[in-house]
Motif scaffolding. Structure first.
Motif, mmCIF file in Angstrom:
data_model
loop_
_atom_site.group_PDB
_atom_site.id
_atom_site.type_symbol
_atom_site.label_atom_id
_atom_site.label_comp_id
_atom_site.label_asym_id
_atom_site.label_seq_id
_atom_site.Cartn_x
_atom_site.Cartn_y
_atom_site.Cartn_z
ATOM 1 N N UNK A 172 52.170 45.867 31.053
ATOM 2 C CA UNK A 172 51.467 44.721 31.631
ATOM 3 C C UNK A 172 52.374 43.721 32.363
ATOM 4 N N UNK A 173 53.572 43.400 31.828
ATOM 5 C CA UNK A 173 54.418 42.416 32.542
ATOM 6 C C UNK A 173 54.787 42.857 33.954
ATOM 7 N N UNK A 174 54.716 44.150 34.220
ATOM 8 C CA UNK A 174 55.064 44.618 35.569
ATOM 9 C C UNK A 174 54.200 43.948 36.630
ATOM 10 N N UNK A 175 52.973 43.585 36.254
ATOM 11 C CA UNK A 175 52.090 42.940 37.234
ATOM 12 C C UNK A 175 52.664 41.626 37.723
ATOM 13 N N UNK A 176 53.497 41.012 36.905
ATOM 14 C CA UNK A 176 54.138 39.778 37.358
ATOM 15 C C UNK A 176 55.516 40.075 37.943
ATOM 16 N N UNK A 177 56.239 40.950 37.255
ATOM 17 C CA UNK A 177 57.634 41.169 37.627
ATOM 18 C C UNK A 177 57.759 41.864 38.988
ATOM 19 N N UNK A 178 56.936 42.874 39.232
ATOM 20 C CA UNK A 178 57.089 43.650 40.470
ATOM 21 C C UNK A 178 56.882 42.782 41.710
ATOM 22 N N UNK A 179 55.781 42.001 41.777
ATOM 23 C CA UNK A 179 55.645 41.145 42.965
ATOM 24 C C UNK A 179 56.773 40.122 43.067
ATOM 25 N N UNK A 180 57.214 39.605 41.906
ATOM 26 C CA UNK A 180 58.273 38.591 41.934
ATOM 27 C C UNK A 180 59.542 39.180 42.531
ATOM 28 N N UNK A 181 59.962 40.299 41.971
ATOM 29 C CA UNK A 181 61.186 40.910 42.472
ATOM 30 C C UNK A 181 60.965 41.442 43.882
ATOM 31 N N UNK A 182 59.802 42.017 44.114
ATOM 32 C CA UNK A 182 59.543 42.636 45.408
ATOM 33 C C UNK A 182 59.520 41.639 46.547
ATOM 34 N N UNK A 183 58.952 40.478 46.318
ATOM 35 C CA UNK A 183 58.786 39.526 47.408
ATOM 36 C C UNK A 183 59.985 38.648 47.670
ATOM 37 N N UNK A 184 60.725 38.301 46.599
ATOM 38 C CA UNK A 184 61.740 37.278 46.807
ATOM 39 C C UNK A 184 62.889 37.742 47.686
ATOM 40 N N UNK A 185 63.075 39.042 47.812
ATOM 41 C CA UNK A 185 64.202 39.515 48.621
ATOM 42 C C UNK A 185 63.843 39.734 50.080
ATOM 43 N N UNK A 186 62.712 39.265 50.487
ATOM 44 C CA UNK A 186 62.218 39.436 51.857
ATOM 45 C C UNK A 186 62.190 40.920 52.238
ATOM 46 N N UNK A 187 62.963 41.345 53.254
ATOM 47 C CA UNK A 187 62.824 42.749 53.699
ATOM 48 C C UNK A 187 63.794 43.701 52.991
ATOM 49 N N UNK A 228 69.132 37.072 53.820
ATOM 50 C CA UNK A 228 70.542 36.766 54.046
ATOM 51 C C UNK A 228 70.867 35.315 53.697
ATOM 52 N N UNK A 229 72.098 35.078 53.280
ATOM 53 C CA UNK A 229 72.578 33.726 53.034
ATOM 54 C C UNK A 229 72.622 32.954 54.346
ATOM 55 N N UNK A 230 72.268 31.674 54.426
ATOM 56 C CA UNK A 230 71.679 30.865 53.363
ATOM 57 C C UNK A 230 70.156 30.976 53.299
ATOM 58 N N UNK A 231 69.520 31.535 54.300
ATOM 59 C CA UNK A 231 68.077 31.731 54.265
ATOM 60 C C UNK A 231 67.280 30.444 54.318
ATOM 61 N N UNK A 232 65.995 30.568 54.035
ATOM 62 C CA UNK A 232 65.104 29.411 54.137
ATOM 63 C C UNK A 232 64.510 29.034 52.779
ATOM 64 N N UNK A 233 64.794 29.817 51.754
ATOM 65 C CA UNK A 233 64.027 29.683 50.507
ATOM 66 C C UNK A 233 64.788 29.044 49.372
ATOM 67 N N UNK A 234 66.098 28.941 49.496
ATOM 68 C CA UNK A 234 66.891 28.632 48.314
ATOM 69 C C UNK A 234 66.592 27.267 47.715
ATOM 70 N N UNK A 235 66.543 26.237 48.551
ATOM 71 C CA UNK A 235 66.384 24.880 48.009
ATOM 72 C C UNK A 235 65.075 24.747 47.221
ATOM 73 N N UNK A 236 63.920 25.176 47.791
ATOM 74 C CA UNK A 236 62.693 25.088 46.974
ATOM 75 C C UNK A 236 62.792 25.879 45.677
ATOM 76 N N UNK A 237 63.443 27.040 45.727
ATOM 77 C CA UNK A 237 63.565 27.834 44.499
ATOM 78 C C UNK A 237 64.441 27.116 43.475
ATOM 79 N N UNK A 238 65.572 26.603 43.951
ATOM 80 C CA UNK A 238 66.452 25.885 43.030
ATOM 81 C C UNK A 238 65.741 24.668 42.455
#
Lengths: 347, 588, 261
Positions: free
Chosen positions: A167-182, B200-210
């Protein structure tokens, strides 16, 4: 394992057991709590009264501090000059200091001089539950487990564990998947430098002619058109370059890089190969380039090789040439990734 | 509701109490807690400094969030700070300038916040030192040590995320270094970097996340853990220093209400006041000097706040030759070792120390009376040694400042510190241990022979002696009431039938650890020794009275006779003097 | 208004008027003075060169050679210009007292006139940067915001963000700029003394140099937050939080914990 018996090896402290030989105890006895010493304020009414007045005075200091703060807040604006800002900050801060410290000092002084100063002793209770309590607790858990019959329902147990783990994957996957952009980490391997791109001054963007450099001068360089890119700071973080002119006689160049400089003018990445600080302290007599963050020192006269410090690799060199109008331009991008090392940088 | 007559006030209070108690049963809690005893000592207030700094952080932090804009969107500054006019910058930086220069009291609150943050970490470290050196982490408080340790780590995270929020050049370069360190992680380094910076560093997201981490996640965790930390202090009751009438089974001090509440409550205002005084008079983190973040500029004196300085120092000391390429993959040990391994070892030892020591002593008892640091030489020496390494690393982090201010060569300083990082902790350990043992012997001497009085007496046969004054019971108790742990003895490897025993290897390891800890020790004076010291010709009695159970365990180890011998030898020699003294004082 | 009217009739009025008059005169002088100073600085007579040569041969030639041609490890002074000489001599860096990682600033050995003569002599040996005019170094005419942008890209990595100075490799250092005169700052940028790179007019134009001077001078009014603690950043802040913060609070804690008598 044969451990020392604590009771034997480490005698309990408050017992004085006679050892039988000569009537000498094996341990000293606890002399007990020292006698209470009365204070001046306990003995003399005048001292008591004086202490009370001091406490009142300290509270008064606090009130005055708070009033001072409010006066400063309304009457002393920060203004436009450094001096007026400093004055405002100082007066507000002193008001806050007195307002707070006065209360603290008053209350502590009160407690120390007027409240009952006799120390009291209190017994500690063992934290460990009694054996009966423990047994009862175990019994309760056992009963509960029996009620749920979890022990006998293996499939149910497995299903529950799987569901809870998944169940936690439903939160973790989008979190990890989205935060790194492309997630296109290959961007680390290239910068925006291209063949023919002009070297321009940071931050004004003025293009640089080879004749602008005298021996010993340094330009902090950004690529032409940096501000027009989608994310200028991201590009700048990789593309900044240090342009230095040396006496060509001082320059030692590798065979395959002979064509990368122009008349003693060399261009090196400004991003440290250690952890990425801008390396910018150029000492023109020694041709050393020092990083202010961790003191890696590079030899500009010899391929920006590391002379000292925590960096391992030389700074990447940007191949440059001169166009028809005499402006300095790049021959290509850097031939290796700039900045700090990473696992796959050579792949 | 309230009236001027005392009976009216009392009636109102009674009614309120009744209302509350009917709904919560609060009287039971008040009965149990209000006169709870707390021991009084200045060193017990170090944790309070940390707690109150945190409260000040919350108060000033709420103020700052009202004006700070956690955004990396670009804007142009226009305001009273001329050097920034027309400069493009992020909303975060611009709002920091606005709240510093245009909001009345804003600069003060910013400085209060930052000074409180530095003080928070300083108080946590000092508090940890007190707990460590007095052995307050022993059973039953191991779990609270771990909670406190976690709070320290969270304090580092809170500090670092907050330091980076204004988006200035100094903190931006700090983030860039963080990025460089993250990228050095094998295999997933670049992905971790993308994960943190949103590309890529520094990006646009860091400050809101921090910002979210700084104002929501970390403070919530810190609050929860502070709750647990204090709950355990209440439940287990506070430790106390040794002294007359203080045992593991009682607690001596002042009742919570009113004395402890007044002192602790008053101390909050004192801490707030001192922070305010610092914020009023001393500038801190003037971000307008550094300017908005830009990857190109950097200022000399590029350092993190003091609590991260040891990490930066380690990174500075590591020679660069330790980066390797293996099968085409780059392994940056020059970054990984100082930035991950060094803090890992330092924090690991710190977190696990209570369990390591318990393993060495085999001690399962509950301890509520603190150790005097001298009475546990190995622990004290270890603590000082780790602390000295920490200080060497902090100095390394300031190597350029030292070079500039003392006109030294930065290369020489770095080389010196590289050597000192290994030499100083070793010397500190040895010296501290010797000092502890020396102090213990001094204690023995005092107990056996009393204070020197400076009064010289001449005997009829011409000998001079100095008269010694015996210690009071209280003074003696403080010096004899401790455990000198002896190295553990273990069962032989083979049982009576010659079968190799299970668990022997573990026992052997335990014995080795125990020996390392306790082979050098000074036993407390026993009444028999004291009696012997006062009696004539008591050498034999003295020898037999030495309860050195551990010496057999050490076997032929040379240290045991060395220490024990020195002690008993010293005792003998001085006892000779005391023989005369004893008879002498009796004669007078 | 009424108060002002009363004051006008007071017996201090003549004194106040006199002060005002003096102030205006002084202000006018200050405004006019630069042009005259420029005139004297730029005109170097033949006798200046002559006297300068004598001074040079007596004080400098041991290292730099009789004809200022330099030698192994000692730079030639032909073509360095009057600006370099004025910078080195007026800050006391030259003549050097002892060999070291770098020549420190100290009390100048020559007075203004002798310095000008030396500068005139060296300038006569070959064309080089001249001493800047007062107009060029007048920080009040500069753009402090642009100065900040230039300073932090080109200067701050060595001299620190506000000019507090910093360390270089091997015992060398970038000096603090608090007490450096505008003329010396300009000359340093122009000539690149010792370790410092050369910021010729293509790197930083004359106006940009003035902007930098304007920024450096603005830093001398201190920090709005109080004492600047040396303006060297987190290290001194950390030191002070331990000394002042923990110091005061430990003192208070000892007071709270102590038994009162």
């Amino acid at each position: 394992m044969n451990q020392q018996n604590p009771a034997k090896g480490h005698p309990s402290q408050d017992l004085a057991a006679p050892d039988g030989q000569a009537g000498v105890p094996t341990h000293f006895t606890d002399p007990g709590h020292p006698e209470h010493q009365p204070r001046q304020s306990d003995l003399h009414p005048a001292a008591n009264k004086r202490a009370e007045r001091q406490v009142v005075l300290l509270f008064a200091v606090s009130v005055l501090g708070t009033i001072g703060f409010l006066v400063a807040y309304f009457a002393v604006p920060p203004g436009e000059t450094v001096a007026s800002m400093r004055q405002s900050n100082l007066l507000l801060g002193l008001g806050l200091f007195l307002g707070m410290f006065g209360i603290g000092a008053a209350v502590v002084h009160w407690a120390k001089s007027l409240m009952n100063s006799e120390e009291k002793a209190e017994d500690r209770h063992t934290l460990r539950s009694s054996d009966e309590t423990r047994a009862a607790a175990v019994e309760m858990l056992r009963e509960g487990a029996q009620d749920s019959a979890i022990g006998r329902r293996g499939v149910l147990k497995g299903a529950m564990v799987s569901a809870l783990l998944l169940a936690p994957l439903t939160v973790v996957v989008p979190l990890v998947g989205n935060v790194g952009e492309d997630w296109d980490v290959s961007k680390f391997k290239s910068t925006m430098w291209r063949k023919g791109m002009k070297l321009t001054i940071d931050p004004s963007g003025r293009p640089i002619k080879a004749s602008d450099l005298t021996i010993g001068s340094v330009f902090h360089v950004i690529p032409e058109g940096l501000e027009d890119t989608e994310h200028p700071l991201d590009e700048k973080a990789k593309a900044v370059v240090l342009l230095i002119r040396l006496d060509p006689r001082d320059l030692t160049e590798a065979e395959d890089r002979k064509g990368w400089s122009y008349d003693g003018i060399v261009a090196y990445s400004k991003i440290c190969t250690h952890v990425g600080c801008p390396v910018a302290l150029y000492e023109q007599q020694t041709h050393h380039l020092l990083c202010p963050c961790h003191q890696s020192t590079f030899d500009v006269a010899d391929g920006a090789k590391v002379l000292f410090g925590p960096a391992k690799r030389p700074l990447p060199q940007l191949p440059i040439e001169v166009d028809d109008e005499g402006y300095l331009i790049a021959q290509s991008d850097f031939t290796e990734p700039v900045g700090p090392s990473f696992w796959e940088r050579l792949k | 509701m309230t009236t001027t007559t005392p009976s009216g006030g009392a009636r109102a209070a009674g009614a309120t109490a009744d209302y509350l108690d009917q709904r919560t049963g609060i009287a039971a809690a008040v009965k149990g807690l209000s006169r709870k005893i707390f021991p009084d000592h200045w060193s017990f207030m170090l944790g309070e400094i940390a707690l109150y700094s945190f409260v000040v952080l919350l108060i000033s932090g709420v103020f700052l969030t009202a004006f700070f804009v956690p955004s990396m969107a670009e804007t142009e500054y226009d305001g009273p700070w001329a050097a920034m006019n027309g400069v493009p910058m992020s909303e975060a930086f611009a709002s920091t300038l606005r709240l510093s220069f245009e909001v009345r009291g804003g600069l003060l609150m910013r400085q209060v916040h930052h000074w409180a943050a530095l003080l928070f970490m300083a108080a946590i470290v000092t508090h940890m030192m007190r707990v460590f050196f007095t052995g307050a982490f022993r059973k039953p408080r191991e779990l609270n040590w771990l909670i406190g340790f976690t709070l320290m780590i969270l304090g580092l995270v809170a500090g670092f995320t907050g330091y980076s929020l204004p988006d200035d050049v100094l903190s931006g370069n700090g983030l860039r270094i963080t990025d460089g360190i993250v990228m050095a992680v094998p295999v997933i380094g670049t992905y971790l970097s993308y994960w943190i910076f949103g590309g890529e560093f520094p990006g646009q997201d860091l400050i809101p996340r921090l910002f979210t981490i700084h104002v929501l996640l970390v403070p919530a965790l810190i609050l929860a853990l502070i709750g647990a930390h204090l709950f355990l202090v209440f439940l287990q009751k506070h430790t106390q220093y040794p002294g007359g009438g203080r045992t593991d089974k009682n607690v001596v001090g002042y009742p919570l209400f009113p004395i402890y509440a007044a002192k602790a409550g008053g101390f909050f205002f004192i801490v707030f006041g001192v922070i305010a005084l610092m914020a009023a008079t001393m500038s801190i983190n003037p971000v307008w000097n550094y300017g908005p973040y830009d990857p190109s500029p950097v200022s000399s004196g590029a350092q993190p706040d003091w609590y991260m300085l040891f990490l930066d120092g380690a990174v500075r000391l590591m020679p660069g030759q330790t980066e390797f390429v293996i099968a085409g993959f780059t392994l940056s040990l020059n970054v990984l070792v100082p930035a991950m391994v060094v803090p890992g070892v330092l924090f690991g030892v710190l977190a696990l120390y209570p369990f390591i020591e318990a393993f060495a002593t085999g001690d399962k008892r509950v301890h509520n009376v603190l150790d005097r640091p001298r009475n546990v030489p190995f622990r004290t020496a270890t603590g000082v040694s780790v602390l000295s390494a920490f200080i060497v690393l902090i100095l390394s982090g300031a190597n350029d400042i030292i070079a500039d201010h003392f006109s030294l060569s930065i290369n020489d300083i770095t080389w010196t510190l590289r050597v000192l990082l290994f030499v100083v902790p070793a010397i500190a350990f040895w010296v501290t241990k010797r000092i502890c043992l020396g102090l213990q012997r001094k204690d023995r001497e005092l107990v056996l022979h009393g204070h020197e009085t400076g009064r010289i007496v001449r005997f009829a046969h011409g000998e001079y002696i100095e008269v010694h004054k015996p210690l009071s019971d209280e003074e003696r108790w403080l010096r004899v009431n401790y455990d000198a742990h002896a190295p553990l003895q273990i069962a032989p490897a083979h049982d009576s039938r010659g079968v190799r025993r299970k668990g022997y290897r573990r026992d052997l390891l335990r014995q080795r650890v125990s020996r390392t800890f306790f082979e050098d020790r000074v036993e407390p004076v026993t009444p028999a020794e004291l009696a012997a010291a006062h009696a004539h010709g008591a050498h034999d009695a003295l020898e037999s009275a030495e309860p050195h159970g551990g010496h057999e365990a050490v076997g032929a180890a040379t240290e045991a006779p060395l220490v024990g011998g020195a002690v008993s030898g010293g005792g003998r020699r001085l006892a000779d003097h005391d023989d005369d003294l004893g008879s002498d004082t009796r004669n007078y | 208004m009424k108060a002002l009217a009363t004051r006008r009739r007071s017996r201090f009025a003549p004194t106040a008027l006199l002060l005002l008059a003096l102030l205006i005169t002084g202000g006018l002088y200050a405004a006019l003075a630069p042009s005259t100073a420029t005139a004297t600085a730029s005109v170097a007579t033949a006798s200046d060169v002559e006297l300068g040569m004598k001074l040079f041969q007596a004080n400098c030639a041991t290292c730099h050679g009789m004809n200022a041609q330099g030698s192994e490890g000692v730079p030639s002074l032909i073509g360095v210009g009057a600006a370099a000489v004025d910078f080195q001599v007026s800050t006391g860096r030259m003549p050097m007292q002892a060999n070291g990682p770098q020549a420190p600033a100290k009390t100048p050995q020559f007075n203004e006139e002798q310095t000008a003569q030396l500068a005139a002599y060296v300038a006569s040996l070959g064309a080089g940067p001249a001493i800047p005019t007062d107009e060029e170094i007048d920080g009040s005419q500069g753009d402090v915001a642009n100065g900040m942008a230039l300073f932090r890209t080109n200067c701050a990595m060595c001299h620190n963000a506000v000019g507090a100075g910093g360390a270089l490799s091997g015992g060398k250092y970038a000096p603090a700029l608090w007490d450096t005169s505008a003329r010396n700052i300009y000359q340093a940028m122009l000539t690149g003394p010792q370790s410092m790179p050369v910021f010729n007019d293509n790197v930083l134009t004359a106006e940009e140099k003035r902007d930098v001077i304007s920024y450096v001078e603005a830093q001398r009014s201190g920090s709005p937050g109080g004492a600047d603690l040396g303006a060297i950043g987190p290290v001194s802040e950390g030191l002070w939080v331990w000394v002042v913060g923990m110091g005061l609070l430990l003192g208070c804690a000892v007071w709270i914990g102590a038994k009162s008598s």
